[in-house]
Design a protein around this motif. Sequence first.
Motif, PDB file in Angstrom:
ATOM      1  N   LYS A  57      -4.854  -8.503  -1.838  1.00 43.51           N
ATOM      2  CA  LYS A  57      -6.060  -7.833  -2.809  1.00 43.51           C
ATOM      3  C   LYS A  57      -6.544  -6.741  -2.579  1.00 43.51           C
ATOM      4  O   LYS A  57      -6.665  -6.493  -1.208  1.00 43.51           O
ATOM      5  CB  LYS A  57      -7.026  -9.052  -2.943  1.00 43.51           C
ATOM      6  CG  LYS A  57      -8.053  -8.733  -3.753  1.00 43.51           C
ATOM      7  CD  LYS A  57      -8.893 -10.129  -4.067  1.00 43.51           C
ATOM      8  CE  LYS A  57     -10.105  -9.935  -5.219  1.00 43.51           C
ATOM      9  NZ  LYS A  57     -10.961  -8.786  -5.108  1.00 43.51           N
TER      10      LYS A  57
ATOM     11  N   ASN B 245     -10.545  -4.583  -6.703  1.00 42.48           N
ATOM     12  CA  ASN B 245     -10.193  -5.385  -7.879  1.00 42.48           C
ATOM     13  C   ASN B 245      -8.920  -5.506  -8.634  1.00 42.48           C
ATOM     14  O   ASN B 245      -8.650  -6.058  -9.486  1.00 42.48           O
ATOM     15  CB  ASN B 245     -11.366  -5.053  -9.104  1.00 42.48           C
ATOM     16  CG  ASN B 245     -10.600  -3.484  -9.595  1.00 42.48           C
ATOM     17  OD1 ASN B 245     -10.009  -3.023  -8.971  1.00 42.48           O
ATOM     18  ND2 ASN B 245     -11.739  -2.987 -10.603  1.00 42.48           N
ATOM     19  N   LYS B 246      -8.053  -5.262  -7.592  1.00 43.87           N
ATOM     20  CA  LYS B 246      -6.555  -5.034  -8.016  1.00 43.87           C
ATOM     21  C   LYS B 246      -5.651  -6.248  -7.073  1.00 43.87           C
ATOM     22  O   LYS B 246      -6.034  -6.312  -6.050  1.00 43.87           O
ATOM     23  CB  LYS B 246      -5.702  -3.804  -7.972  1.00 43.87           C
ATOM     24  CG  LYS B 246      -6.469  -2.598  -8.911  1.00 43.87           C
ATOM     25  CD  LYS B 246      -6.173  -2.993 -10.180  1.00 43.87           C
ATOM     26  CE  LYS B 246      -6.942  -1.805 -10.939  1.00 43.87           C
ATOM     27  NZ  LYS B 246      -6.832  -1.737 -12.314  1.00 43.87           N
ATOM     28  N   VAL B 247      -4.425  -6.485  -7.654  1.00 39.67           N
ATOM     29  CA  VAL B 247      -3.589  -7.665  -6.840  1.00 39.67           C
ATOM     30  C   VAL B 247      -2.401  -7.157  -6.885  1.00 39.67           C
ATOM     31  O   VAL B 247      -1.875  -6.557  -8.087  1.00 39.67           O
ATOM     32  CB  VAL B 247      -3.900  -8.936  -7.193  1.00 39.67           C
ATOM     33  CG1 VAL B 247      -2.974  -9.790  -6.329  1.00 39.67           C
ATOM     34  CG2 VAL B 247      -5.166  -9.452  -7.359  1.00 39.67           C
TER      35      VAL B 247
ATOM     36  N   ASN C 154       3.432  -9.476  -9.177  1.00 36.40           N
ATOM     37  CA  ASN C 154       2.257  -8.787 -10.088  1.00 36.40           C
ATOM     38  C   ASN C 154       2.631  -7.493 -10.718  1.00 36.40           C
ATOM     39  O   ASN C 154       3.586  -6.880  -9.908  1.00 36.40           O
ATOM     40  CB  ASN C 154       1.057  -8.857  -9.208  1.00 36.40           C
ATOM     41  CG  ASN C 154       0.207 -10.021  -9.116  1.00 36.40           C
ATOM     42  OD1 ASN C 154      -0.187 -10.526  -9.924  1.00 36.40           O
ATOM     43  ND2 ASN C 154       0.370 -10.656  -7.938  1.00 36.40           N
TER      44      ASN C 154
ATOM     45  N   ASN D 278      -2.745  -8.881   6.919  1.00 36.15           N
ATOM     46  CA  ASN D 278      -3.132  -8.602   5.475  1.00 36.15           C
ATOM     47  C   ASN D 278      -2.485  -6.948   5.195  1.00 36.15           C
ATOM     48  O   ASN D 278      -3.303  -6.153   5.269  1.00 36.15           O
ATOM     49  CB  ASN D 278      -4.480  -8.761   5.126  1.00 36.15           C
ATOM     50  CG  ASN D 278      -5.082  -8.425   3.934  1.00 36.15           C
ATOM     51  OD1 ASN D 278      -4.399  -8.119   2.953  1.00 36.15           O
ATOM     52  ND2 ASN D 278      -6.324  -8.481   3.503  1.00 36.15           N
TER      53      ASN D 278
END
Length: 352
Positions: free
Chosen positions: A11, A14-16, A21, A170
């Motif tokens: 993440k 506000n994007k993934v 995806n 991450n």
Amino acid sequence: MAYRDNTKVIKIGNKVIGGGNPIMIQSMTNTRTEDVDGTVAQILKLEEAGCDIVRSTCPTLEAAKAIGEIKKRIHIPIVADIHFDYKMAIAAIENGADKIRINPGNIGGKDKIEEVVRAARERQVPIRVGVNSGSLEKELVEKYHGVTPQGLVESALDKTHIIEECGYDNMVISIKSSNVMLAVKAHELLVEKTQYPLHVGITEAGTVYSGSIKSSVGLGIILNEGIGDTIRVSLSGDPVEEIKAAKLILRALNLRGGGIDVVSCPTCGRTKIDLIGLANQVEELVSHYPLNIKVAVMGCAVNGPGEAKEADIGVAGGVGEGLLIKKGEVIRKMPEDQLLAALKDELDHWGE
């Protein structure tokens, strides 16, 4: 094309990305990040063009602190680009960067890397580990007798392991080269060894003209093999041109819809109008419409209707005049200088 959907999901604001995806388009500001107004203005233009994630350099504490104010005025995630000083990475994270880009090999010893990771973990800020063929470690150049795909991959994995040893996963990986086929081979090797999402690009590709071609070849091959979760077309020019090129690459590979696709003939001896000028005007015109259609620009009224039959709408030129064609049918005939306005009127009322 088998798209790789087993990558780790990350993440970024506000994007993934990852996990199958949609591929995100990135660019980088070329303003001084300390100039908040100038940087925001450029990012807003990038947003309008279709940029999903933007990166800004943070070489100073002032630049890192500016990230916080910039974020308040934009609508897409911002990545802080860090080199040499781990303190800038921490400051950028503390000021709201949605992701940081670092090379763990040039920001200090393990203790400094651990401090950066600690700050990133506290706010769940992803770390993009970047490796560039132009700065490949001397020992790897010697080991592989030059800059090679194997060396790039080993360097990238070494750096991800450094972050993992600090207890953090991450991450996003990027391995870039200005050598198109070297970059392709490196990505083919890397994808077999990691499940982290990959940011893909041909670095230092060149001008808008040459860089777009090199990026189209490299990204086209890599993406068509199902590799890549975010992309950047690196150009020596207005960053907005990077977004235009990236959108066309994704559209050509059927990886992203949206936006008008312009097709135009290459001209020939039958061409009696300024087709090149008209095609450029049409391309500029349609860039402002959020329509998922195809527009054709043809150079003669003899074959134009037939050649444009697969387009939703198009124009074809004759001797000082032209045809407006819709779904393969001629709907209007007019002087050449009215073609662009007629096309605009159709697009303004599309779907009504």
